[in-house]
Write an enzyme that holds these catalytic residues in place. Structure first.
Site, PDB file in Angstrom:
ATOM      1  N   SER A  88     -16.663  16.947  15.370  1.00 56.42           N
ATOM      2  CA  SER A  88     -15.271  16.567  15.651  1.00 56.42           C
ATOM      3  C   SER A  88     -14.500  17.719  16.284  1.00 56.42           C
ATOM      4  CB  SER A  88     -14.583  16.144  14.355  1.00 56.42           C
ATOM      5  OG  SER A  88     -15.376  15.220  13.661  1.00 56.42           O
TER       6      SER A  88
HETATM    7  C1  LIG Z   1     -17.919  12.295  13.740  1.00 56.24           C
HETATM    8  S1  LIG Z   1     -19.494  12.349  12.998  1.00 56.24           S
HETATM    9  C2  LIG Z   1     -19.296  13.434  11.633  1.00 56.24           C
HETATM   10  C3  LIG Z   1     -18.970  14.849  11.959  1.00 56.24           C
HETATM   11  C4  LIG Z   1     -19.403  15.808  10.894  1.00 56.24           C
HETATM   12  N1  LIG Z   1     -18.534  15.820   9.745  1.00 56.24           N
HETATM   13  C5  LIG Z   1     -19.601  17.194  11.472  1.00 56.24           C
HETATM   14  O1  LIG Z   1     -18.972  18.153  11.027  1.00 56.24           O
HETATM   15  O2  LIG Z   1     -20.426  17.290  12.387  1.00 56.24           O
HETATM   16  C6  LIG Z   1     -19.602  10.789  12.152  1.00 56.24           C
HETATM   17  C7  LIG Z   1     -20.880  10.655  11.348  1.00 56.24           C
HETATM   18  O3  LIG Z   1     -20.735   9.532  10.485  1.00 56.24           O
HETATM   19  C8  LIG Z   1     -22.020   8.993  10.289  1.00 56.24           C
HETATM   20  N2  LIG Z   1     -21.887   7.641   9.741  1.00 56.24           N
HETATM   21  C9  LIG Z   1     -21.617   6.483  10.392  1.00 56.24           C
HETATM   22  N3  LIG Z   1     -21.600   5.455   9.515  1.00 56.24           N
HETATM   23  C10 LIG Z   1     -21.837   5.983   8.290  1.00 56.24           C
HETATM   24  C11 LIG Z   1     -21.937   5.437   6.991  1.00 56.24           C
HETATM   25  N4  LIG Z   1     -21.795   4.127   6.775  1.00 56.24           N
HETATM   26  N5  LIG Z   1     -22.209   6.281   5.955  1.00 56.24           N
HETATM   27  C12 LIG Z   1     -22.371   7.612   6.165  1.00 56.24           C
HETATM   28  N6  LIG Z   1     -22.293   8.181   7.382  1.00 56.24           N
HETATM   29  C13 LIG Z   1     -22.030   7.379   8.424  1.00 56.24           C
HETATM   30  C14 LIG Z   1     -22.660   9.076  11.658  1.00 56.24           C
HETATM   31  O4  LIG Z   1     -24.078   9.045  11.546  1.00 56.24           O
HETATM   32  C15 LIG Z   1     -22.116  10.406  12.170  1.00 56.24           C
HETATM   33  O5  LIG Z   1     -23.032  11.435  11.942  1.00 56.24           O
END
Ligand SMILES: C[S@@+](CC[C@H](N)C(=O)[O-])C[C@H]1O[C@@H](n2cnc3c(N)ncnc32)[C@H](O)[C@@H]1O
Length: 361
Positions: A88
């Site tokens: 992000s």
């Molecule tokens: C914007 S990224 C996260 C960024 C992260 N916090 C970082 O510092 O890199 C969003 C993440 O949410 C995950 N995601 C999507 N749906 C999800 C779910 N139902 N449960 C857990 N993770 C999920 C995706 O795989 C993705 O890696």
């Protein structure tokens, strides 16, 4: 230290930390100045002028400047070229971390591990034994765990639907989600202690709620605009063909307003909506498309006509919003109220408009 670092990467990291703090004292400056984003994002994707994805990796010209800039970086694409994970935007990460109002000893749960960079910042601040994170993608969890270990952290990470939390490590004093949700998941709320702060993206905003008693929470949206990638679920596709065959009705709301002043309120009133636009050869807007997760679809044309299809008439909601919001509203005027029987977002003073959120995340 067993990760690559040099004068340039160390200096770039310090610069990013200083730029994010912007002359203020931020309790997170030390974390941003210490945790190497480049270890968590050794490679990322960028779209070129034609929209094709190009990679940029450690060692290539421009990599360090970009990885230590205030930019969201796409780190994974699916087979159709749709981003499925990203690191992000650092200033947004900082706003959310500051909103968490963390104190020593707090136990934190993060929904959406992604690259593990945010988790590393939390581990730096709180110690890795106090932080837990879940991602739906096993490959991401494996890579994030490896990178975390590389920089000396071994927090609890697990594969799963983060909306279900991670009960065996509960209760949590702080919960942060880095993936877009439509409400505060009940299972997650049940794992928060009374007094816990929950910071998560809801629609095009970020809400900061405090748990007031079991099953109850309340809080306002941050002023910060945000759009996170949605939690992975299966929603219906827009039905443009069927919508295009409906009889047109008149609309007094310019389609561009959905992309501007009504963008955030629409995300509260029509949770999980998608939109797109059609433009002529000169780039002038011709129409916008709007659809909801049940497949209800509207096509609103700049000529002032709209065609709608499906169980909801989503453009009718846009018309209602346009009557309330003459200009883009301040997100901080929206209040989330959570009870065991439902979640609502209300605007302004008592008696103002309110919208029920879906029963599931
Ligand atoms: C914007 S990224 C996260 C960024 C992260 N916090 C970082 O510092 O890199 C969003 C993440 O949410 C995950 N995601 C999507 N749906 C999800 C779910 N139902 N449960 C857990 N993770 C999920 C995706 O795989 C993705 O890696």
């Amino acid at each position: 230290m067993n990760w690559p670092d040099n004068g340039a990467s160390a200096a770039a990291r310090q610069q990013l930390a200083a730029a994010l703090a912007a002359g203020r004292v931020s309790e997170w400056s030390d974390a941003f100045a210490t945790v190497p984003r480049h270890v968590f994002v050794p490679r990322f994707y960028r779209q070129d002028a034609e929209g094709a994805w190009q990679t940029m990796a450690w060692g290539e010209p421009g990599y360090l400047e970009t990885v230590y800039s205030d930019a969201a970086l796409t780190t994974q694409l699916d087979d159709h070229g749709v981003p499925t994970s990203s690191s992000s935007q650092p200033s947004l990460m900082l706003s959310m971390l500051e909103a968490l109002d963390i104190d020593e000893g707090h136990r934190v749960f993060e929904l959406g591990t992604g690259t593990g960079y945010n988790l590393a910042l939390l581990s730096h601040r709180l110690g890795d034994t106090n932080v837990t994170s879940v991602d739906v993608d096993p490959g991401l969890i494996e890579t994030a765990a490896r990178h975390l270990q590389t920089v000396g952290f071994t927090p609890t990470v697990a594969v799963g639907d983060g909306a279900k939390g991670y009960p065996s490590r509960a209760p949590y004093d702080r919960i942060i989600a880095t993936v877009g949700l439509h409400m505060i998941p009940q299972l997650l709320l049940a794992q928060a202690s009374v007094g816990a702060v929950i910071v998560l993206p809801l629609g095009y905003g970020i809400v900061r709620a405090t748990v007031t008693s079991p099953g109850h929470a309340t809080g306002r949206f941050l002023v910060t605009p945000a759009h996170f990638m949605a939690r992975r679920t299966i929603g219906a596709k827009p039905q443009f063909e069927a919508a295009g065959q409906q009889s047109p009705t008149d609309s007094s709301v310019p389609p561009a307003d959905l992309l501007g002043r009504l963008k955030f309120p629409a995300s509260v009133a029509l949770p999980g909506y998608g939109s797109c636009s059609w433009r002529d050869g000169d780039g002038q807007l011709e129409a916008v498309g709007l659809w909801t997760p049940d497949g209800s679809t509207a096509i609103a044309h700049v000529s002032g006509t709209v065609r709608q299809y499906g169980p909801q008439r989503p453009w009718d909601t846009v018309e209602d919003l346009a009557k309330v919001f003459n200009s883009e509203p301040d997100r901080a005027d929206f209040l989330l109220t959570v009870t065991p029987t439902g979640q609502t977002v209300s605007y302004g003073d008592r008696g103002g408009p309110s919208w029920s959120l879906p029963a599931t995340p």
